[in-house]
Each structure stands twice: as C-alpha cells, then as structure tokens.
Design a protein around this motif. Sequence first.
Motif, PDB file in Angstrom:
ATOM      1  N   SER A 136       0.751  -1.291   0.155  1.00 62.18           N
ATOM      2  CA  SER A 136       0.066  -0.260  -0.037  1.00 62.18           C
ATOM      3  C   SER A 136       0.918   1.335  -0.126  1.00 62.18           C
ATOM      4  CB  SER A 136      -0.767   0.065   1.395  1.00 62.18           C
ATOM      5  OG  SER A 136      -2.002  -1.061   1.225  1.00 62.18           O
ATOM      6  N   MET A 137       0.666   2.264  -0.786  1.00 60.38           N
ATOM      7  CA  MET A 137       1.277   3.349  -0.964  1.00 60.38           C
ATOM      8  C   MET A 137       1.031   4.587  -0.190  1.00 60.38           C
ATOM      9  SD  MET A 137       4.099   2.488  -2.896  1.00 60.38           S
ATOM     10  CE  MET A 137       4.555   1.092  -4.167  1.00 60.38           C
ATOM     11  N   HIS A 138       0.807   4.293   1.007  1.00 57.56           N
ATOM     12  CA  HIS A 138       0.430   5.482   1.832  1.00 57.56           C
ATOM     13  C   HIS A 138       1.344   5.413   3.069  1.00 57.56           C
ATOM     14  CE1 HIS A 138      -2.491   2.432   3.142  1.00 57.56           C
ATOM     15  NE2 HIS A 138      -1.791   2.715   4.194  1.00 57.56           N
ATOM     16  N   VAL A 139       1.518   6.728   3.639  1.00 55.90           N
ATOM     17  CA  VAL A 139       2.450   7.055   4.840  1.00 55.90           C
ATOM     18  C   VAL A 139       1.301   7.406   6.126  1.00 55.90           C
ATOM     19  CG1 VAL A 139       2.734   9.407   4.663  1.00 55.90           C
ATOM     20  CG2 VAL A 139       4.485   7.940   5.623  1.00 55.90           C
ATOM     21  N   GLY A 140       1.760   6.978   7.240  1.00 51.02           N
ATOM     22  CA  GLY A 140       0.908   7.233   8.206  1.00 51.02           C
ATOM     23  C   GLY A 140       1.671   7.770   9.752  1.00 51.02           C
ATOM     24  N   SER A 141       0.793   8.335  10.539  1.00 50.31           N
ATOM     25  CA  SER A 141       1.506   8.603  11.777  1.00 50.31           C
ATOM     26  C   SER A 141       0.591   8.137  12.904  1.00 50.31           C
ATOM     27  CB  SER A 141       1.697  10.214  11.747  1.00 50.31           C
ATOM     28  OG  SER A 141       0.452  11.052  11.637  1.00 50.31           O
ATOM     29  N   VAL A 142       1.072   8.034  14.249  1.00 52.73           N
ATOM     30  CA  VAL A 142       0.434   7.689  15.298  1.00 52.73           C
ATOM     31  C   VAL A 142       0.641   8.616  16.131  1.00 52.73           C
ATOM     32  CG1 VAL A 142      -0.235   5.985  16.985  1.00 52.73           C
ATOM     33  CG2 VAL A 142       0.254   5.340  14.624  1.00 52.73           C
ATOM     34  N   MET A 143      -0.125   9.629  16.644  1.00 51.80           N
ATOM     35  CA  MET A 143      -0.066  10.768  17.771  1.00 51.80           C
ATOM     36  C   MET A 143      -0.840  10.381  18.838  1.00 51.80           C
ATOM     37  SD  MET A 143      -0.487  14.168  15.221  1.00 51.80           S
ATOM     38  CE  MET A 143      -1.711  13.239  14.419  1.00 51.80           C
ATOM     39  N   VAL A 144      -0.057  10.303  20.018  1.00 48.76           N
ATOM     40  CA  VAL A 144      -0.871  10.140  21.278  1.00 48.76           C
ATOM     41  C   VAL A 144      -1.125  11.405  22.141  1.00 48.76           C
ATOM     42  CG1 VAL A 144      -0.738   8.754  23.476  1.00 48.76           C
ATOM     43  CG2 VAL A 144       0.447   7.814  21.527  1.00 48.76           C
ATOM     44  N   PHE A 145      -2.136  11.512  22.872  1.00 49.27           N
ATOM     45  CA  PHE A 145      -2.500  12.630  23.499  1.00 49.27           C
ATOM     46  C   PHE A 145      -3.037  12.612  24.778  1.00 49.27           C
ATOM     47  CE2 PHE A 145      -3.052  13.841  18.860  1.00 49.27           C
ATOM     48  CZ  PHE A 145      -2.564  14.744  18.676  1.00 49.27           C
ATOM     49  N   GLN A 146      -2.979  13.704  25.556  1.00 47.04           N
ATOM     50  CA  GLN A 146      -3.660  13.758  26.948  1.00 47.04           C
ATOM     51  C   GLN A 146      -4.650  14.611  26.841  1.00 47.04           C
ATOM     52  OE1 GLN A 146      -2.652  11.771  29.915  1.00 47.04           O
ATOM     53  NE2 GLN A 146      -4.651  12.604  30.447  1.00 47.04           N
ATOM     54  N   PRO A 147      -5.935  14.247  26.888  1.00 44.34           N
ATOM     55  CA  PRO A 147      -6.797  15.278  26.781  1.00 44.34           C
ATOM     56  C   PRO A 147      -7.183  16.122  27.772  1.00 44.34           C
ATOM     57  CG  PRO A 147      -7.814  13.195  27.594  1.00 44.34           C
ATOM     58  CD  PRO A 147      -6.222  12.889  27.341  1.00 44.34           C
ATOM     59  N   PRO A 148      -7.874  17.383  27.839  1.00 38.81           N
ATOM     60  CA  PRO A 148      -7.841  18.246  28.944  1.00 38.81           C
ATOM     61  C   PRO A 148      -9.128  17.978  29.790  1.00 38.81           C
ATOM     62  CG  PRO A 148      -9.100  19.120  26.991  1.00 38.81           C
ATOM     63  CD  PRO A 148      -8.157  17.898  26.438  1.00 38.81           C
ATOM     64  N   ARG A 149      -9.065  18.505  30.743  1.00 38.24           N
ATOM     65  CA  ARG A 149     -10.018  18.048  32.019  1.00 38.24           C
ATOM     66  C   ARG A 149     -11.398  17.859  31.552  1.00 38.24           C
ATOM     67  NH1 ARG A 149     -10.008  21.411  37.520  1.00 38.24           N
ATOM     68  NH2 ARG A 149      -7.740  20.433  37.304  1.00 38.24           N
ATOM     69  N   GLU A 150     -11.782  18.655  30.477  1.00 33.51           N
ATOM     70  CA  GLU A 150     -13.168  18.306  30.008  1.00 33.51           C
ATOM     71  C   GLU A 150     -13.353  17.641  28.877  1.00 33.51           C
ATOM     72  OE1 GLU A 150     -11.088  22.111  28.033  1.00 33.51           O
ATOM     73  OE2 GLU A 150     -11.141  21.517  30.166  1.00 33.51           O
ATOM     74  N   GLY A 151     -11.973  17.003  28.559  1.00 32.16           N
ATOM     75  CA  GLY A 151     -12.296  15.656  27.758  1.00 32.16           C
ATOM     76  C   GLY A 151     -12.081  16.315  26.059  1.00 32.16           C
ATOM     77  N   PHE A 152     -12.018  15.391  25.067  1.00 34.68           N
ATOM     78  CA  PHE A 152     -11.701  15.650  23.851  1.00 34.68           C
ATOM     79  C   PHE A 152     -12.384  14.304  22.996  1.00 34.68           C
ATOM     80  CE2 PHE A 152      -9.868  15.171  19.687  1.00 34.68           C
ATOM     81  CZ  PHE A 152      -9.355  16.209  19.492  1.00 34.68           C
ATOM     82  N   ASP A 153     -13.605  15.016  22.020  1.00 36.73           N
ATOM     83  CA  ASP A 153     -14.164  13.846  21.193  1.00 36.73           C
ATOM     84  C   ASP A 153     -14.214  13.977  19.863  1.00 36.73           C
ATOM     85  OD1 ASP A 153     -15.671  16.205  20.470  1.00 36.73           O
ATOM     86  OD2 ASP A 153     -17.334  15.995  22.281  1.00 36.73           O
TER      87      ASP A 153
END
Length: 487
Positions: free
Chosen positions: A35-52
């Motif tokens: 497969s001819m695509h590139v990717g990334s994996v980014m890991v986050f810490q959500p804020p107190r109110e969350g992330f959706d």
Amino acid sequence: MAPILGRAVWQSVTMSDRLTSLDASFLYLEESTTSMHVGSVMVFQPPREGFDYDQLVRIIESRIGAIPRFRQKVRDVPGRIANPVWVDDEAFDMGYHVRRAALPRPGSDRQLQDFVARVQPRKLDRTRPLWEVYLVEGLHDGRFAIVSKTHHALIDGVNALDIAHVIVDSVKGGDLDEAVLPWQPSRPPSSVELVAGAVVDAVRRPTQVVDLVRGGLNDAVNVGLRAVESAGQVLSTVARTAARPAPDSPLNAAIGSSRRWVMVATDLDDYRLVRKRLARGAYAEDVTINDVVLATIAGGFRSWLLGRGEAVSPHTRVRAMVPVSIYGDDPSGMYANQVMACVVNLPVGEPGASMRLHQIAFAMRQQMEGGQAVGATSLANLAGFAPPTLHALGARLGSAMSRRLYNVMITNVPGPQTPLYAGEAEMLSTYPVTPLAKGQALSIGITSYNGGVYFGLNADRDAMPDVDVLGQSIVESLAELTSGRES
C-alpha cells in the motif's frame, strides 16, 4: 466553420492538476502487499473537559480549506491516454474520512500497536480523497490517539502536506473558535473535457505525452521506469554510493499484506549525552544526533541478528537508505522534492558501540560533503508540524527506488521541542508509520518531539514475527552507547 472547441471549453480542459508520472506511478504500482501511503500515530492527553470526535472533525474542517487536495479525488482519463487529474469530490463526506475507534480494556500500548497494524495496510479508497484519520479512544491513563493515513500521490512536490500536519498546532486551542467556511466544489470535467485536456497537454508537452501513449499506462513496468527517471538526480547519487547490490539479509524477503507495528520511545537527552561524550574526539563536531540514532539502530540489528542465530562476522553490514532533506535553489520550495538519498552501510559486525558510531559518522560525512543538508534546528522550526510531511517525502523516494540497492529504509525527522496540541489536548508522543516497498520486510521511521525520540517499526507479519525483539534491542543498544561500555 466554427472551431470544435470554444474558447471557454478549450481553457477549461487544460488540466493544471494533472498527476505527474511519479505521482501516477504510486497509484499504478500499488499492490495488495504494498500500500502506497504513509501514516502517523499521535498520542494525546485530553484536557479536563475531555476531547471527542466532534472536536477532531471541527479542527480538520477549519484547516483543510487552505489545502484543496484533501477534498479532491483522482479521476482517470478515458482510455488512459494521459495521466489522471485531481478533481473536486462533489460528494465529499468528512464522516467517511474521520473515523472513531476504541480499544478494549486495559487499552494498552500493545493493543494500540495491534490496531495500527490492522488498519494501516488497508488500501485507501481510490474513489474518494486519499486520506483517513482515526480517533482511537480508550488508552490507559485516559489518553487517546489519532492515527492518520495519507497516500503518496497526494503528497506531491507542490502540495507536500500530510493530513497529520493540519491536525496539531503550537497554540493550545488554536483555530477552534474560527467559523468554518462553506465549501463549494468545482464542476467536475466531463469525459470529453478530460480527453480534450489530454490533447491540449499533448500540444504543449508533446514529448511527455508521446512517451505515455507509446509506453502504455497499463504497463506498470514502463510507469515504474518513468518514476525512476523522475527521481533523476537522487538516483544518480544512490548509484554512485551503492555500486554493488545490497548484502543478503533477512530484512529482504517476499512480503504479504499483513503487518506488525511496534513503537519505541526513547529520550533525546540520551542521544545528546552520547554526542557530548565524543567532545574529546578529533571529529566530534562532525558527529550528529542522526549519526547516534543510526548507530543505535546498528547495535539493535546486531543483537537482533545474533538472537536469531544469524551468522555475524566483522564484515557483516546492513545497508540503509536514509532520506535527508536538503535546501534547493529556491528556499521557498523546501518541500518541492528536496529530499536526497544517503545510502550507508551500518557496521553491525563491529562489536564496539563507539566504533560503530564513528564509522557511521564518517560514512555520512563523506556523502554529505558538498551538499546542502538541512540542520535539525531548521527542520524543527518549519511552520506547522513538519515531521509527517517529511517522512512522507522520504517514503516516496524509497518507494521509487530499487529494493536491490538497500536492505532497509530509515527516515529520521527532527520535530519541534515544544508541545503541540489538537485543540486543548496536548500531544505526548508521535510515531511514524512508513510503508514497506516490495521485497522489504521492515521500514523504520523516527521522529524527535518535545524531548523524546520515537521509533515506528513497520514490518511484514510473517517475515518478521520478532520485530518486537528488534524494538527492545534498539533500547538496549542506546543504553550501551550511553553507558560507554563495549559489547
């Protein structure tokens, strides 16, 4: 007699967004195993109110307007008498491209690795814009990940941006309050206009089009040759360096469509410590952080091969193709295919860790002399989040080259050393996912970010069932370098 094509139609059929032969080759040569695509994996810490999910969609919607390619798809010319063109996707569906997933408890890093290994090899839908993003929830400690996929054909020399590039920002909460402007797609060209556009291009660039018609776009071999010709200067550099075929290695094997993916997190200060320790050496100023990274990988390969029971002699080498970003004549066009190839023989047969480092530094210095390589500081200071884009350009280069020239591709891109954010969520780490070329059982992507150096090891599932052992060997190799002890 009136002309067959009126002035308006004649102007409209000139396809300024036609794919280059190199870009088209990444579509034609794509197979179920490559497969001819590139990717990334980014890991986050959500804020107190969350992330959706809705927040992620809003971030992307507020930023892709400046990059039309993310709402365009590839359209073939009838009869394939010319390269395909980019056209607006009238049925563009953000919900299709931005997806939501969750890990079962306990949401371990191993489970995230397994998820990435499953979704990354799947080919992107050719009938839609060539990118996808996954919001992966349920990581332990309340974290979440964003996994991206972007096709090589989308990241060309003019529009060189990976989708991950637009998600993060150096400003916490940046752009979230801005209104999203409505998007109106342009009318797609008809089949007649596509053919007429090919005729116009034939008049303007007859040599190129005659070559396409004569060779036949259905002939993947001819397309591959044109891809190689497009890489001209880069390939001549490689040819001078790699006069002989790559050494035999378990890293070169027939590959399937399944993958294993391993992420390895290390500390940037460890690499700086190793470099600082060399301050007393005669060539200390010529040893770079990249050299230390390559020496770390070389030590990892040595331990991995020995653990496999492979024969390792003092002359054993693993040849790595290392894309390096360079300045061109036009500084404003940094992304415009300004990636050169260095081919370095990693001395895995050398038992001394410091000697491996000196040999690699010398080999890299020889190749870079007279060049215009971009320093780590310059790369890290590029506007936006440069690493995913530069990994993609490096992977494009490696995919256009013969697998017989090298055993493994290693892309190492320095990133910013200050925090980045998706909305209010801070990015904790980022790992590249670089694709495998045919006959390549492993590719290694490295990104440094905010005090860490993050490895993404992408491997064929059957050819390298022990890629996790290689990941641990890299950690141990770095410890060997920092301690100053020799194996």
